[in-house]
Every structure is written in structure tokens, then in C-alpha cells.
Scaffold this motif. Structure first.
Motif, short mmCIF file in Angstrom:
data_model
loop_
_atom_site.label_atom_id
_atom_site.label_comp_id
_atom_site.label_asym_id
_atom_site.label_seq_id
_atom_site.Cartn_x
_atom_site.Cartn_y
_atom_site.Cartn_z
N GLU B 53 10.31 -8.92 2.17
CA GLU B 53 9.06 -8.35 2.69
C GLU B 53 9.43 -7.06 3.40
OE1 GLU B 53 5.98 -9.38 2.57
OE2 GLU B 53 6.20 -11.42 1.82
N PRO B 54 8.72 -5.99 3.12
CA PRO B 54 9.03 -4.75 3.82
C PRO B 54 8.73 -4.86 5.32
CG PRO B 54 7.15 -4.46 2.34
CD PRO B 54 7.68 -5.83 2.10
N VAL B 55 9.54 -4.19 6.11
CA VAL B 55 9.34 -4.17 7.56
C VAL B 55 8.25 -3.16 7.88
CG1 VAL B 55 10.46 -3.54 9.74
CG2 VAL B 55 11.74 -4.82 8.01
N SER B 56 7.25 -3.56 8.69
CA SER B 56 6.15 -2.62 8.98
C SER B 56 6.42 -1.79 10.21
CB SER B 56 4.84 -3.37 9.19
OG SER B 56 4.68 -4.39 8.28
N GLY B 57 7.30 -2.26 11.09
CA GLY B 57 7.58 -1.47 12.28
C GLY B 57 8.81 -2.01 12.98
N GLY B 58 9.43 -1.20 13.82
CA GLY B 58 10.63 -1.63 14.52
C GLY B 58 11.86 -1.48 13.64
N ASN B 59 12.97 -2.00 14.15
CA ASN B 59 14.23 -1.87 13.42
C ASN B 59 14.84 -3.22 13.12
OD1 ASN B 59 14.62 0.83 12.90
ND2 ASN B 59 15.44 1.23 14.96
#
Lengths: 298, 365
Positions: B53-59
Motif C-alpha cells: 500500500e502506498p504511504v500517504s504521509g510521513g516517513n
């Protein structure tokens, strides 16, 4: 009434047997028999002259027949491969669609809803050298300033028929492969991605083995379809010009009805059916191998 | 081997945010369990770590390297799925060697690694079978074998035991624990089963509605829950949690029943404060049948009427009536009890919890 009474199973099956005999078995036997006679529609009495394998022997050495036979096999091979590739591509694109997938699926089936006769007429118009859409487009784009004789040149006409055939039936592949894609569990694909597969490797090693049985079902259906191709060709070129697009069944029908040589035509038809049987057996073998491989439960 | 860091990690589906900027540091070789009820975001978090799942925010960092936009194959991790996700058209041997084959290793290099992993997991006799010919437990072991063979930096487990029956689950739990001791790599383990989390993990991350409620060792989350939610989620049977108010230095329940205010909360509550009182079944026992002797200072004694018992052999769960509600207690060295019987009970208040009723946070310092 005393005496022998037929057993119940026999009685119960009798109507079905009678109907089958009337519509399948007797015509089959009759046509098989007539392929061993010089039967002409114009001379009914010729049905009673038995000539053994003379019709078949004649076919074996008939160049015209073998050309049509070869052309049918060629059309079948090329059409199936092109439809397979296009269908696969379409199915994978539609599977990716997150919205309107049902609508796309329905649209994808449109070509299947038209009678092949109409498809033939439509493409005959499109490929017409004077008023056709194709030449018009090519000329407007400045790609050529000549009227390309699509339906007059032998190989161009073959190409035009191929295009019509592919257009009308790619959706068979697309629908069946899409069904396979939708039925496929998603986890193995994710497992493959985590296992280090590139998108291509995921397709090659995981997706493709899974949808292969579906592709083979489509192949079987379509090989029977193309092997009896008649309507589109009849409309677009009628086997012409000068028999350069003659396929098996246009030849059979010409022999049977135009030349009225029913006996010979029936012999040709039986040879043609052999071709279909060979393809069906081949694809069914492939299908069952592919099914075993993915351990399908159907 | 590697560390995993989540820094303000966010997952959004369109406008719907399901993981709200969570922070987590997973040390090298640590076994971390993500637990929580369905829909708490634990699987989504795991799938972000996996790259599915792609990360939407943060690291998201693995081994100190930001991997937000790297595809799964560039992250060098292995994942075991709930449904096992074996490749149905490959044999066990091919399944286990697949990642190595993809990595371009030669068949003669792959074979010994697969056989080694098969020995570890007792799969040697199954190597030439297809997944469809295996039982659930065997498939699970193959899935683990496939993960081990890769020698990944991080193992990800997504509810790996949920599809197994109870007995097999206990067995596989031990296997996983042994496996971790042996391969010594970082493990992130998602489960909704708190027993799995408690028994396996070095640290437990309890998630709820896309937030982390508490991170701690199993002892931590069991003995010092930060919130009512954690208190109720961890422990089986769950902690008795009843709403009450503080009055006259006592805990007063809705129907007027009272308990003394536990000593360690004396300075932490004010009169009239609305609280939730929590007491684990272990700390509510018929006198003489508890973990503790019941002789400690902060024990409240009271007779309770038994509603129902659940004998478990070595102990009996006793459901009794107090403060107009049902309380679960645990009776060690049980004797037969009959419903309706009145019995002297000990409330071990030194182990009791108080939570703010509004916020659900613990009132303990």
C-alpha cells in the motif's frame, strides 16, 4: 395386452432418441453416405450410385481445396493469436479500472452483439476502395494518395477479413480472461511482489499460469468459430476475387449449392470437421494440463 | 537485519484517513506485535511497511533508509499472509525457491537453501507436493519456509495463524517463537489475538481506529494499561470495567454499591470525578482461592452471590453479582460452586485501575 413389454427406461428414453435420430443421427448418416456418392442436387437419382472413396481421393489431390484449407488454418492461427493478445490486454486494463468496470465490461461485449453478416457489411463498407472509411482516413492523414484496393488484392482482402474477424471476437477472449483475473486470488500476486518480482515477472510466473485455462477455453471456442468461418467472408469478398480469399466453408457451400455437387461438398465438409476436431482436442489437452497445474477445483 | 521506523505515518484512501500519523521504532531483531480489533489499521500499517500500500504521509524507514516510494522488491522483506498465498501451480520446493530464482540464483545454489529451510520446518517429505495437497498447518509452514529462504531484513506476519484450528495455532505459535530465536531477525507480527501477541512479542503495539494506544512489553500492557481500551483488550477474560464516581474517598457505583478508593489513587482523584473502575479477574477471587494470599493491606472483602461458573479444570471463572453488574473472578484450586451461593470474595485493590471516564486515560501517574 399380453406378452413382452419394453422396460421402463427404454420407454422413457424413446422420445429423446427419436428426436435425436430425426434431427442429428439420420442427417449425419445420410450426409456421410452421400459423401460416398456423386450426388448432385439436380440429379436425385445420383444419390444411389455408390462410388466409394472417389470424392475423398479427388479432394486429396484438389489444389483448390487444400489452398482453402491452408488459408483457413492461417486465418485461424493469426486471428486467434491477435485476439488472444488484444483480449489479454483489454482484460488487464479493464481489471485495473476502479470505477465503471461493469460499464466497461458491457461495452466490451458490444461487438459480440452484432450479427456477423452485419459486421461483414460494415467492414465491406469501411474497406471499400472508393467510399470506404479506411482509405478516406489514410488519404486525409496524408499517408497515401492512392485508393488502396483493400477487397480486391488477395492478401489485402485476407487482412481486411482478419480485421473484421478480430474486431468482432476479441471480446470472447477479453471476457473469459477477465473472468479469470477476477476469480484469481490477489494474495499470490502480493506475495510475488514481496518476493521480489517485477511487474512483468509477477505476470509471467503468477498471473499467467492462473489465467491460462481461461485463455484455452476461449481458444477452443474461437477455433471452432473460425474453422467454420463463413458469413463475414461471404459478405465481404464471397471468397473472391478469383477465389483468393476462399475458405473451407465458402468452398464447401459453393460446391454444394452453386455447383450442386452435394456428394463432393459433403466429403469436403467431413474433412473440414476433422480440422475442427483436431484443434478442439489440442486445446482441451492444453486446458486440462493448465487446470491441473493451478490445481483448479473445477 | 534492520530497524524499522515509522515517522508520522499516514494512510489515506481518498479523503478517508485510516492511519493517523503513527510513530513507532522497531529495534533490530525485535519481535513486535501489532494488535487491535478489526479495522484498527494494523494490517494497513503492515501492508505499508511491505510496500503493498502506498504511504500517504510521513516517513517509513527500513535500516535507516527512507523506503516510502520503493517497490516491495527493493525493501528486502518477507511476508507471511493469512491465506498463506502460496503459488498454486508450483510445488513446495518451487514455492520456497521462487524468490531466489527471481533474484537470479542458479538452481544448484537454490536447492541447498530450500532443503535447509525445509529441514528447519520439517517439510522435507513434502517438497514435491503442490499446495493443494497440503493441510492448513503444512501450507502455513511452507509460507514460513518461503519467507525464511529469502533471508530478509524484516519478517512481516499478517495474522498468520488465524486460519488454523485452536490446537494447531498453539503449536505453530511455538514454532514461530523458536524460529525467531533461530533466525534472529526483525519481526513485525499483526494479529487480533492478544494471546499470540503476549506470548510471542518483545513489545506489543496496541492500535485502535488508526492510532497507537500503547506500546510496551507484554508485562507493561498487562499491568500498566494506559487506557481503558488497552485494559479491556489485553487479558482473558477481560478486565472488569465498571463506571463509578468518587465520593467520600470511596468508589461509588451507579446503584450505590461502594468500594474503598485504592490507596495508590488517593491523591489522583477528586470528589465527584467520573471514573471507570477496573479490576482483573485475577484480582477478584473467593477468599483463599487467589493468586495472592489476600492478607495484604489493600484488600477489600465482601460476600458476593455467584451467578454462573465456568470450570476450566485447574481454575474456575466465577461470575458474580456486584454493583448491579456481572463481575468475573478467577478461582484457583476450585471447588464446586452452585449458582446463587454467597461466597466471601477478596477485591485486591492494590491491583485495581482507575480511568477517566471521558478520555479513557489511566489516572495513575
Amino acid at each position: 395386452m399380453k406378452g413382452w413389454r419394453p422396460p421402463a427406461p427404454f420407454l422413457l428414453l424413446l422420445p429423446a432418441v427419436l428426436v435425436l435420430a430425426a434431427v442429428v443421427i439420420i442427417p449425419l448418416i445420410l450426409s456421410l453416405y452421400s459423401s460416398f456418392t456423386p450426388f448432385r442436387l439436380t440429379q436425385p437419382a445420383s444419390l444411389y450410385t455408390f462410388v466409394g472413396f472417389r470424392n475423398y481421393a479427388r479432394i486429396l489431390t484438389d489444389l483448390e481445396f487444400w489452398t482453402a484449407f491452408g488459408r483457413t488454418v492461417l486465418l485461424l492461427t493469426v486471428a486467434l493469436n491477435v485476439e488472444m493478445l488484444l483480449g489479454l490486454g483489454l482484460a488487464m486494463l479493464v481489471e485495473k479500472a476502479t470505477r465503471g468496470q461493469r460499464l466497461l465490461r458491457t461495452i466490451m461485449m458490444f461487438p459480440m452483439m452484432f450479427s456477423p453478416i452485419l459486421v461483414g457489411f460494415q467492414f465491406k463498407f469501411m474497406f471499400n476502395d472508393n467510399i470506404g472509411l479506411v482509405n478516406n482516413a489514410l488519404q486525409s492523414l496524408g499517408l497515401t494518395n492512392q485508393a488502396i484496393p483493400w477487397l480486391i488484392d488477395g492478401s489485402l482482402a485476407f487482412f481486411a477479413i482478419l480485421v473484421a474477424e478480430v474486431w468482432s471476437s476479441t471480446s470472447v477472449f477479453a471476457i473469459l480472461i477477465l473472468a479469470g483475473l477476477l476469480a484469481m486470488p490477489k494474495e499470490p500476486i502480493e506475495a510475488a511482489r514481496v518476493d521480489g518480482c517485477t511487474p512483468w515477472q509477477t505476470f509471467r510466473y503468477v498471473t499467467w499460469p492462473f489465467i491460462m485455462p481461461f485463455a484455452y477455453i476461449a481458444m477452443t471456442i474461437r477455433s471452432l468459430d473460425v474453422a467454420r468461418a463463413y458469413d463475414i467472408v461471404k459478405i465481404m469478398t464471397d471468397g473472391g476475387p478469383a477465389k483468393r480469399t476462399e475458405l473451407l466453408w465458402t468452398l464447401v457451400s459453393r460446391t454444394a449449392y452453386a455447383d450442386a455437387r452435394m456428394g463432393l461438398a459433403n466429403a469436403m465438409a467431413y474433412v473440414a470437421i476433422l480440422l475442427s476436431i483436431v484443434f478442439t482436442v489440442y486445446f482441451f489437452r492444453k486446458l486440462s494440463a493448465a487446470r491441473t497445474q493451478i490445481a483448479a477445483e473445477w | 537485519m534492520a530497524t524499522v521506523s515509522l515517522e508520522k505515518l499516514v494512510k489515506r484512501y481518498g479523503s478517508l484517513e485510516v492511519v493517523h500519523g503513527i510513530d513507532l521504532e522497531v529495534a533490530d531483531r525485535e519481535f513486535i506485535a501489532l494488535v487491535g480489533p478489526s479495522g484498527c489499521g494494523k494490517s494497513t500499517t503492515l501492508r505499508m511497511i511491505a510496500g503493498l500500500e502506498p504511504v500517504s504521509g510521513g516517513n517509513l524507514k527500513i535500516g535507516g533508509r527512507v523506503v516510502n516510494d520503493l517497490p516491495p522488491r527493493a525493501r528486502n522483506l518477507a511476508m507471511v499472509f493469512q491465506s498463506y498465498a502460496l503459488y498454486p501451480h508450483m510445488t513446495v520446493r518451487e514455492n520456497m525457491g521462487f524468490s531466489l530464482k527471481i533474484a537470479g540464483q542458479k538452481p544448484e545454489e537454490i536447492a541447498p537453501q530450500v532443503e535447509e529451510a525445509a529441514r528447519t520446518l520439517d517439510l522435507t517429505h513434502l517438497l514435491d507436493r503442490r499446495p493443494s495437497q497440503l493441510s492448513g498447518g503444512q501450507r502455513q509452514r511452507v509460507a514460513m519456509g518461503r519467507a525464511i529462504v529469502r533471508q530478509p531484513d524484516v519478517f512481516l506476519f499478517d495474522e498468520p495463524l488465524s486460519n488454523l484450528d485452536a490446537k494447531l495455532r498453539t503449536q505453530m505459535r511455538v514454532e514461530i517463537k523458536k524460529l525467531h530465536a533461530k533466525v534472529q531477525s526483525t519481526v513485525i507480527y499483526v494479529t487480533h489475538d492478544q494471546v499470540e501477541a503476549m506470548t510471542l512479542a518483545d513489545r506489543i503495539v496496541i492500535m485502535r481506529d488508526g492510532y497507537i494506544e500503547q506500546v510496551g512489553t507484554p508485562e507493561d500492557v498487562f499491568q500498566r494499561p494506559h487506557s481503558k481500551f488497552v485494559a479491556g483488550f489485553i487479558g482473558s477474560p477481560p478486565m472488569n470495567l465498571k463506571d463509578a464516581e468518587i465520593a467520600d474517598g470511596q468508589v461509588v457505583f451507579a446503584n450505590g454499591d461502594r468500594l474503598p478508593l485504592p490507596a495508590r489513587f488517593k491523591d489522583r482523584v477528586t470528589a465527584g470525578q467520573k471514573v471507570t473502575f477496573g479490576l482483573r479477574p485475577d484480582d477478584l477471587y473467593p477468599t483463599g482461592h487467589g493468586i495472592h494470599s489476600g492478607e495484604d493491606a489493600d484488600v477489600h472483602r465482601q460476600d458476593l452471590r455467584v451467578i454462573l461458573t465456568e470450570p476450566l479444570g485447574n481454575e474456575t471463572l466465577v461470575f458474580s453479582d456486584f454493583a448491579g453488574a456481572e463481575w468475573v473472578g478467577r478461582m484457583l484450586n476450585p471447588r464446586r460452586l452452585s449458582p446463587g451461593e454467597a461466597l466471601p470474595f477478596c477485591f485486591d485493590l492494590s491491583q485495581a485501575h482507575l480511568f477517566d471516564r471521558e478520555s479513557g486515560r489511566t489516572l495513575r501517574g
